[in-house]
Design a protein around this motif. Structure first.
Motif, PDB file in Angstrom:
ATOM      1  N   LEU A 109       2.289 -18.284 -30.283  1.00 27.37           N
ATOM      2  CA  LEU A 109       1.137 -17.511 -30.755  1.00 27.37           C
ATOM      3  C   LEU A 109      -0.175 -18.262 -30.540  1.00 27.37           C
ATOM      4  CD1 LEU A 109       2.537 -16.045 -34.101  1.00 27.37           C
ATOM      5  CD2 LEU A 109       2.084 -14.823 -31.970  1.00 27.37           C
ATOM      6  N   MET A 110      -0.076 -19.590 -30.397  1.00 22.26           N
ATOM      7  CA  MET A 110      -1.281 -20.406 -30.200  1.00 22.26           C
ATOM      8  C   MET A 110      -2.057 -20.031 -28.939  1.00 22.26           C
ATOM      9  SD  MET A 110      -1.964 -22.669 -32.565  1.00 22.26           S
ATOM     10  CE  MET A 110      -3.041 -23.806 -31.688  1.00 22.26           C
ATOM     11  N   SER A 111      -1.392 -19.382 -27.995  1.00 20.52           N
ATOM     12  CA  SER A 111      -2.112 -19.014 -26.773  1.00 20.52           C
ATOM     13  C   SER A 111      -2.771 -17.647 -26.911  1.00 20.52           C
ATOM     14  CB  SER A 111      -1.147 -19.023 -25.585  1.00 20.52           C
ATOM     15  OG  SER A 111      -0.185 -18.003 -25.745  1.00 20.52           O
ATOM     16  N   LYS A 112      -2.775 -17.096 -28.112  1.00 17.82           N
ATOM     17  CA  LYS A 112      -3.323 -15.770 -28.360  1.00 17.82           C
ATOM     18  C   LYS A 112      -2.777 -14.718 -27.385  1.00 17.82           C
ATOM     19  CE  LYS A 112      -7.737 -15.915 -28.379  1.00 17.82           C
ATOM     20  NZ  LYS A 112      -9.049 -15.364 -28.671  1.00 17.82           N
ATOM     21  N   PRO A 113      -1.451 -14.618 -27.326  1.00 18.10           N
ATOM     22  CA  PRO A 113      -0.876 -13.707 -26.327  1.00 18.10           C
ATOM     23  C   PRO A 113      -1.174 -12.249 -26.677  1.00 18.10           C
ATOM     24  CG  PRO A 113       0.818 -14.473 -27.825  1.00 18.10           C
ATOM     25  CD  PRO A 113      -0.425 -15.242 -28.174  1.00 18.10           C
ATOM     26  N   ARG A 114      -1.329 -11.440 -25.632  1.00 20.80           N
ATOM     27  CA  ARG A 114      -1.442  -9.991 -25.849  1.00 20.80           C
ATOM     28  C   ARG A 114      -0.031  -9.423 -26.033  1.00 20.80           C
ATOM     29  NH1 ARG A 114      -4.505  -6.963 -26.278  1.00 20.80           N
ATOM     30  NH2 ARG A 114      -4.641  -5.608 -24.447  1.00 20.80           N
ATOM     31  N   LEU A 115       0.940 -10.056 -25.396  1.00 20.34           N
ATOM     32  CA  LEU A 115       2.333  -9.630 -25.541  1.00 20.34           C
ATOM     33  C   LEU A 115       3.166 -10.871 -25.785  1.00 20.34           C
ATOM     34  CD1 LEU A 115       4.819  -7.728 -25.211  1.00 20.34           C
ATOM     35  CD2 LEU A 115       4.666  -8.130 -22.767  1.00 20.34           C
ATOM     36  N   LEU A 116       3.977 -10.836 -26.840  1.00 17.32           N
ATOM     37  CA  LEU A 116       4.833 -11.973 -27.152  1.00 17.32           C
ATOM     38  C   LEU A 116       6.283 -11.601 -26.869  1.00 17.32           C
ATOM     39  CD1 LEU A 116       5.057 -14.828 -28.416  1.00 17.32           C
ATOM     40  CD2 LEU A 116       5.437 -13.705 -30.607  1.00 17.32           C
ATOM     41  N   MET A 117       6.935 -12.399 -26.045  1.00 16.96           N
ATOM     42  CA  MET A 117       8.354 -12.157 -25.760  1.00 16.96           C
ATOM     43  C   MET A 117       9.174 -13.233 -26.467  1.00 16.96           C
ATOM     44  SD  MET A 117       8.307 -11.110 -21.747  1.00 16.96           S
ATOM     45  CE  MET A 117       7.679 -12.624 -21.085  1.00 16.96           C
ATOM     46  N   MET A 118      10.280 -12.819 -27.054  1.00 13.05           N
ATOM     47  CA  MET A 118      11.148 -13.795 -27.721  1.00 13.05           C
ATOM     48  C   MET A 118      12.561 -13.654 -27.171  1.00 13.05           C
ATOM     49  SD  MET A 118      10.251 -13.648 -31.709  1.00 13.05           S
ATOM     50  CE  MET A 118       8.838 -12.724 -32.223  1.00 13.05           C
ATOM     51  N   ASP A 119      13.180 -14.805 -26.911  1.00 10.35           N
ATOM     52  CA  ASP A 119      14.542 -14.786 -26.383  1.00 10.35           C
ATOM     53  C   ASP A 119      15.522 -15.276 -27.447  1.00 10.35           C
ATOM     54  OD1 ASP A 119      16.746 -14.659 -24.833  1.00 10.35           O
ATOM     55  OD2 ASP A 119      15.988 -15.934 -23.215  1.00 10.35           O
ATOM     56  N   GLU A 120      16.300 -14.362 -27.974  1.00 10.06           N
ATOM     57  CA  GLU A 120      17.334 -14.685 -28.963  1.00 10.06           C
ATOM     58  C   GLU A 120      16.809 -15.545 -30.118  1.00 10.06           C
ATOM     59  OE1 GLU A 120      20.702 -13.839 -28.739  1.00 10.06           O
ATOM     60  OE2 GLU A 120      21.128 -13.536 -26.599  1.00 10.06           O
ATOM     61  N   PRO A 121      15.826 -15.051 -30.852  1.00  6.54           N
ATOM     62  CA  PRO A 121      15.280 -15.890 -31.925  1.00  6.54           C
ATOM     63  C   PRO A 121      16.281 -16.206 -33.030  1.00  6.54           C
ATOM     64  CG  PRO A 121      14.353 -13.679 -32.014  1.00  6.54           C
ATOM     65  CD  PRO A 121      15.112 -13.773 -30.739  1.00  6.54           C
ATOM     66  N   SER A 122      17.331 -15.403 -33.191  1.00  7.46           N
ATOM     67  CA  SER A 122      18.262 -15.678 -34.297  1.00  7.46           C
ATOM     68  C   SER A 122      19.459 -16.514 -33.865  1.00  7.46           C
ATOM     69  CB  SER A 122      18.760 -14.359 -34.903  1.00  7.46           C
ATOM     70  OG  SER A 122      19.753 -13.796 -34.075  1.00  7.46           O
ATOM     71  N   LEU A 123      19.486 -16.908 -32.584  1.00  7.28           N
ATOM     72  CA  LEU A 123      20.664 -17.598 -32.065  1.00  7.28           C
ATOM     73  C   LEU A 123      20.889 -18.941 -32.760  1.00  7.28           C
ATOM     74  CD1 LEU A 123      22.876 -17.603 -29.891  1.00  7.28           C
ATOM     75  CD2 LEU A 123      21.288 -18.800 -28.408  1.00  7.28           C
ATOM     76  N   GLY A 124      22.112 -19.156 -33.189  1.00  3.70           N
ATOM     77  CA  GLY A 124      22.483 -20.445 -33.752  1.00  3.70           C
ATOM     78  C   GLY A 124      21.915 -20.710 -35.132  1.00  3.70           C
ATOM     79  N   LEU A 125      21.426 -19.663 -35.806  1.00  4.25           N
ATOM     80  CA  LEU A 125      20.877 -19.858 -37.146  1.00  4.25           C
ATOM     81  C   LEU A 125      21.869 -19.363 -38.193  1.00  4.25           C
ATOM     82  CD1 LEU A 125      17.163 -18.730 -36.710  1.00  4.25           C
ATOM     83  CD2 LEU A 125      18.121 -21.033 -36.607  1.00  4.25           C
ATOM     84  N   ALA A 126      21.845 -20.012 -39.354  1.00  5.71           N
ATOM     85  CA  ALA A 126      22.686 -19.572 -40.473  1.00  5.71           C
ATOM     86  C   ALA A 126      22.201 -18.185 -40.924  1.00  5.71           C
ATOM     87  CB  ALA A 126      22.581 -20.571 -41.608  1.00  5.71           C
TER      88      ALA A 126
END
Lengths: 618, 295, 235
Positions: free
Chosen positions: C148-165
């Motif tokens: 988010l620090m780059s002030k994106p107009r579009l943010l893509m996330m790849d498997e944000p929940s992977l490997g989390l409890a």
């Protein structure tokens, strides 16, 4: 020792004769056209360089381990040879008080060369143990450092141990008229080294070594312990280097520290990589090309335009045609080839392979043999396996069992621990706790090549074929391991396996040239060729379309039955898994959450939840 | 005891130069996975420029900063004409390319300037010593250690406090992710070569002061010391490179003074043998780093 | 805002992505679900410029950006939170964030750092801690904040929940919802399909490198054959 006598001994012999003849012939032709002593000396030096480069090729080419140190072995051999071969009278003026009474020894050149070989071999054996200990493999930095250190240690010894070596000023020198006066020993050694290099590359040890060169991990998964082959390659290579170094000293007539140091390292390495480090034919070609280029550069440097005989009055290229040009040419050749063609002119092309493919009788595609009885009593068991990386538990008490006549599926969402379980079973990841056994034999924590020899053979999610080797060789390599370590099982022949994989018309192509589906089939056939009790397949259909996946079902069944193996298969494609498996285990968060027939698994709410998230619609 | 302290100071003086060279090697390895066997050539090039300037009547005070500038330019130039063309190639290709560049540069000096050693006068104070109690310390060692400390502090400041330093560290840790964050790979690699050149230049000042001459093959020694020190420290670790350099310097001095009679001449050989042993038993170096992502 | 047309990407001879056309509108949260190996990561990599598509195009805010280098993509306003988070473990939390904001000006960066500290209070507490010491959940928040620090107009996330409890998985989805409430545009790859569909405006299902279904989150949740579509089981 040699899988196929005609291909691996007969043709290499013919090829070596041809290569030797062409190389020596062109050298002699040049001398006779040029005339004069200088051209003769140039060609003699070229022949000796060729022996040296072939010696280095045996190691670097077959193992992929990068060695800076072979000229260091050369220094050891060269000095040993000089110390024994030089007449005591001539030594008296330089190293009168040499240790161990070496000043009084004079054995003559032949015995001295034998001693040089033996001494160098002993040191190579020690270095070899060190290299093995450091985990030498293709591209390993530690191997580069260790061999580089060898080069410098020998150089420092040659410079500083003046009582033995004569140091930098005096060195060791033969008396006038005592030096090499016939090319016969050079011819013999050159032919023998070419032949030895080709025979080694075709031998069982050479083939296994090349497999490890292409992919160390896959080689281990095929039951190869690369250290053994690498050490054999090192020793053979050092013998050739020692002979070449003795000849070099004998021919030059003296030895100083600079004779076997950085400059010669560069020269031989440039020759090796320009021709193609993976090919003996290429090495010889590289020697010829670089010798010619250096000579042209030398004469341009010293004679300038006169060399062309043009006699121009103004000389616009005077800035270029100067002394020192040959070194610049060498440096440019090295950098240029690395940028333009880092595999060299010939890559892995060999004359005898080409002759063999051209002149052999084309075999007919074999009929498929009948299935082999699977061994239902060989049970694979993994119990309570835990793998913890730091605080993260990739596997958290997973257990499973399969008998040798079953096809078992392993499914689960991304990150569930499926591949980790296969890694533990095949010895590539040590379990934190828990055990793995096959037919009652405990295999927990055994090295992966031993587990493969015991009958658990895997494939890889991201294909790991022996890329530069041919399709048939990819299957042949595990078959060679099977002959030695799994000889109790009667397995289908290499050709039968290649045909059964549907790769018959591709059998002479490089594995790296296959398309994706064929690569997958080849990986399966390669694993089957080891005659495993179990095939462990990690995502055999990943990247395949639905129809290709369905064909893969047939393929896996056929291969497994050909060699009588059980199957443990990881896949995410349920069409494939339900189509092929007798039973399925579903993993989530590192533990088995469900086990049963495909129907049971498909109906299991926990499985649905694991895949789709917590509140799955049923 | 006195002798030990004496050796330690001598060793740190020598090791400081190695540390600067090793740090330059480590910076480049971090972003490019390249073991730079051409690193010593920066000193060869600077040496010849220094020689030319001395002939113009320049003093060391003018030549010293020039050496740094020349080393930076040479480093960038080598990156442009050779290393930028093999980015992402196999380790084999990268190592041999740098090995080739090393030879090419020295061969060009042989060809265009001549193989003879060119000497110039060392600064007058180089042999001065000051006595601190029973210990005689070379002023030169003190200057080297002092300048090295300042240089390292500056380097740390650049790496820690500037955006360029941050980008460089991020790229060394994970090149692909750094690119995802908007870091321009060309700029960060060129920046790494410039930094590496600056460090080699500062080391080069002292190297040339001590040597008092330059020759086409002058690059071999500093290259080896830099590369080996970086390897000892664990390639890719900048802290390790500095430690490796200091360790190498101290080991050399201590061995030279402690080895008996004839063997003292073999110090270099013994050091190489020890390094080989280190790699046999600890192939990853003193400080092991997760393998850096390649470009 | 973002459109891919007939995107095809191969690894050597492997077609990892076949003819994928999708779109993301301004202010939308779009889910991309599918099993392991379906090509989701490849798709995001091809959009972000880490991978070169062999054919097809990526159009971002009306201009063709196909095959641009990742740093260009980022400057155009497209940020990716990579799979496995890939935070710089040797750097401190604030340094990670600064790297994320490398493309914005120094004064703006300071403001953004404040904003992130407010948005992710956990991170504020560990500001000067080496990121290697963060827990999985904290690391994921850092990875998102860094993007988010780059002030994106579009943010893509790849498997944000992977490997989390599981409890942290909840946190990740809460985060996605809060980002949506801020009006940000998101394209999120998830394997945790149901949860993802619950927070998505629209979603696509990718399998074996091809899009096999699309619809609003609610529509897809309704579909009883989702499981089969998802993993290819024949019903």
């Amino acid at each position: 020792m040699f899988p196929n006598l005609r291909r691996d001994v007969g043709f290499p012999f013919l090829g070596s004769v041809a290569l030797f003849g062409l190389f020596v012939g062109s050298g002699l032709l040049y001398t006779s056209l040029q005339g004069g002593r200088a051209s003769g000396n140039l060609i003699t030096a070229m022949f000796i360089d060729a022996i040296m480069v072939v010696g280095i090729q045996i190691y670097i080419g077959n193992t992929g381990v990068f060695s800076f140190g072979h000229i260091g072995f050369g220094a050891i051999a060269g000095y040993t040879f000089a110390l024994f071969a030089i007449d005591p009278v001539d030594k008296a003026t330089r190293i009168a008080d040499a240790p161990w009474g070496l000043a009084e020894v004079g054995t003559g050149p032949v015995l001295a060369a034998v001693i040089a070989v033996v001494v160098t071999l002993v040191i190579a054996a020690i270095i070899g143990i060190g290299l093995a200990r450091s985990g030498a493999q293709s591209g390993a930095v530690a191997a580069t450092v260790i061999t580089l250190a060898l080069l410098f240690v020998t150089h420092e010894l040659a410079r500083s141990w003046v009582r033995l070596t004569g140091g930098e000023r005096a060195g060791l020198a033969f008396g006038i008229g005592d030096t090499l006066d016939s090319r016969l020993p050079i011819y013999l050694a050159l032919f023998a080294s070419i032949l030895a290099a080709r025979l080694f590359a075709q031998s069982r040890a050479g083939r296994l070594s090349k497999a490890a060169r292409e992919d160390d991990l896959a080689a281990r998964a095929m039951g190869i312990n690369p250290i053994v082959q690498q050490t054999i390659a090192l020793l053979l290579s050092v013998v050739v280097v020692a002979v070449a170094s003795s000849l070099r000293v004998y021919e030059v007539g003296s030895v100083l520290p600079g004779l076997f140091f950085f400059d010669y390292t560069l020269l031989t390495l440039v020759m090796l990589v320009v021709g193609g480090r993976n090919s003996v034919t290429g090495s010889i070609l590289g020697v010829a090309v670089i010798t010619a280029a250096r000579e042209v550069a030398r004469r341009l440097g010293s004679e300038g335009y006169e060399f062309f005989g043009i006699g121009l009055d103004d000389a616009p290229l005077d800035w270029l045609f100067r002394e020192g040009l040959p070194r610049v040419v060498l440096g440019l050749a090295m950098v240029g080839f690395m940028i333009w063609r880092s595999d060299g002119l010939l890559s892995d092309w060999e004359m005898d392979n080409w002759l063999w493919r051209t002149f052999r009788d084309n075999p007919k595609m074999p009929d498929l043999p009948g299935p082999l009885e699977a061994v239902s009593s060989s049970e694979l068991q993994a119990s309570d396996v835990v793998v913890a990386f730091g605080g993260f538990r990739a596997l958290d008490g997973a257990s499973m069992a399969a008998t040798g006549d079953e096809i078992i599926g392993l499914i689960g969402p991304n990150g569930a621990g499926k591949t980790t379980l296969v890694n533990v079973i095949t010895g590539m990841v040590p379990p934190t706790s828990g055990s793995v056994s096959l037919a009652g034999q405990d295999l927990t924590g055994a090295p992966s090549f031993k587990i493969a020899r015991a009958g658990l053979v895997r494939t890889f999610q991201n294909l790991r074929l022996f890329g530069l080797l041919s399709v048939r060789e990819n299957v042949e390599i595990p078959a060679l391991v099977a002959q030695q370590h799994r000889s109790a099982r009667k397995l289908p022949s290499i050709d039968e396996l290649v045909a059964a994989a549907g790769l018959w018309e591709h059998r002479d192509r490089r594995a790296s040239e296959l398309d994706y589906g064929n690569s997958r089939r080849l990986e399966l056939a390669r694993a089957a060729a080891l005659g495993p009790q179990f095939l462990l397949l990690d995502e055999p259909t990943s990247g395949m379309s639905d129809s290709e996946s369905l064909q893969m079902i047939e393929q896996v069944r056929r291969m497994a039955s050909l060699v009588g193996a059980g199957v443990l298969v990881i896949d995410h494609d349920l069409n494939f898994i339900t189509g092929i498996c007798d039973r399925i285990y579903c993993l989530d968060q590192g533990a088995v959450i469900a086990a049963g027939t495909p129907e049971q698994i498909q109906a299991d709410p926990q499985v649905r939840a694991a895949y789709l998230g917590v509140s799955a619609p049923v | 005891m006195t002798e030990l302290i004496q050796n330690l100071i001598d060793g740190l003086g020598r090791g400081s130069i190695y540390a600067l060279l090793a740090l330059g090697v480590a910076v480049i390895f971090g972003v490019m996975h390249l073991l730079n066997f051409a690193h010593g050539e920066l000193i060869t090039v600077s040496g010849y420029v220094a020689y030319a300037m001395f002939n113009q009547g320049w003093s060391w005070y003018l030549v010293a900063p020039l050496i740094v500038v020349v080393a930076i330019i040479a480093s960038l130039l080598i990156e442009r004409v050779a290393f930028s063309l093999v980015r992402g190639a196999s380790d084999f290709t990268l190592v041999l390319t740098s090995f080739g560049v090393h030879f090419l540069v020295s061969a060009m000096f042989v060809m265009f300037v001549g193989a003879r050693v060119k000497t110039f006068s060392e600064p007058g104070w180089i042999a001065d010593t000051i006595a601190i109690g029973p210990i005689n310390v070379e002023v030169f060692d003190l200057v080297v250690i002092g300048v090295t400390i300042v240089t390292l502090l500056l380097t740390v400041a650049i790496l820690q406090k500037t955006m360029f330093g941050l980008a460089l560290r991020a790229a060394a840790a994970d090149f692909d992710t750094a690119r995802l964050m908007g870091i321009d790979s060309n700029r960060v690699i060129r920046g790494a070569f410039a930094l590496s050149g600056a460090l080699a230049g500062i080391a080069g000042i002292f190297w040339l002061m001590r040597a008092g001459n330059t020759a086409p093959s002058s690059g071999i020694d500093p290259m080896l010391k830099g590369v080996l020190a970086a390897l000892i420290g664990g390639l890719g670790s900048m802290r390790g490179a500095v430690l490796g350099g200091l360790a190498l310097g101290v080991a050399e001095v201590v061995l030279r003074s402690q080895l008996p009679g004839e063997a003292a001449a073999l110090t270099e050989g013994v050091v190489f043998a020890l390094i080989a042993l280190l790699f046999i038993f600890r192939p990853q170096g003193i400080i092991s780093v997760a393998t850096a992502e390649r470009v | 805002m973002l459109e891919t047309v007939g995107l095809t990407t191969t690894y050597g001879s492997i077609a990892a992505l076949r003819d994928v056309s999708l779109s993301v509108g301004e202010g939308e949260v779009v889910g991309l679900i599918g099993p392991n190996g379906a090509g989701k990561t490849t798709l995001l990599g091809s959009i972000a410029g880490l991978l070169q598509p062999v054919s097809g195009s990526v159009v971002f805010e009306g201009s063709d950006v196909t095959g641009n280098a990742p740093d260009k993509m980022l400057k155009a306003g497209l940020a990716l939170v990579p799979e496995h988070r890939r935070i710089f473990t040797d750097l401190t939390v604030v340094e990670n964030l600064k790297v994320g904001g490398i493309t914005v000006g120094a004064s703006e960066r300071a403001g953004l750092l404040e904003e992130m500290a407010d948005l992710f209070p956990v991170l504020r507490d560990k500001w000067e801690t080496s990121a290697g010491f963060l827990s999985g959940g904290e690391a994921q928040q850092l990875a998102i904040a860094r993007a988010l620090m780059s002030k994106p107009r579009l943010l893509m996330m790849d498997e944000p929940s992977l490997g989390l409890a599981p409890v942290l998985v909840d946190l990740v989805f809460e985060l996605i919802e809060s980002l949506r409430n801020q009006g940000r545009t998101l394209l999120v790859v998830e394997q945790n399909a149901t949860r993802m569909l619950e927070v998505s405006d629209r979603a696509y299902v990718l399998r074996s490198g091809e899009l096999v279904a699309e619809g609003t989150g609610a529509e897809l949740l309704e579909r009883s054959d989702l499981f089969d579509t998802f993993v290819g089981g024949t019903s």
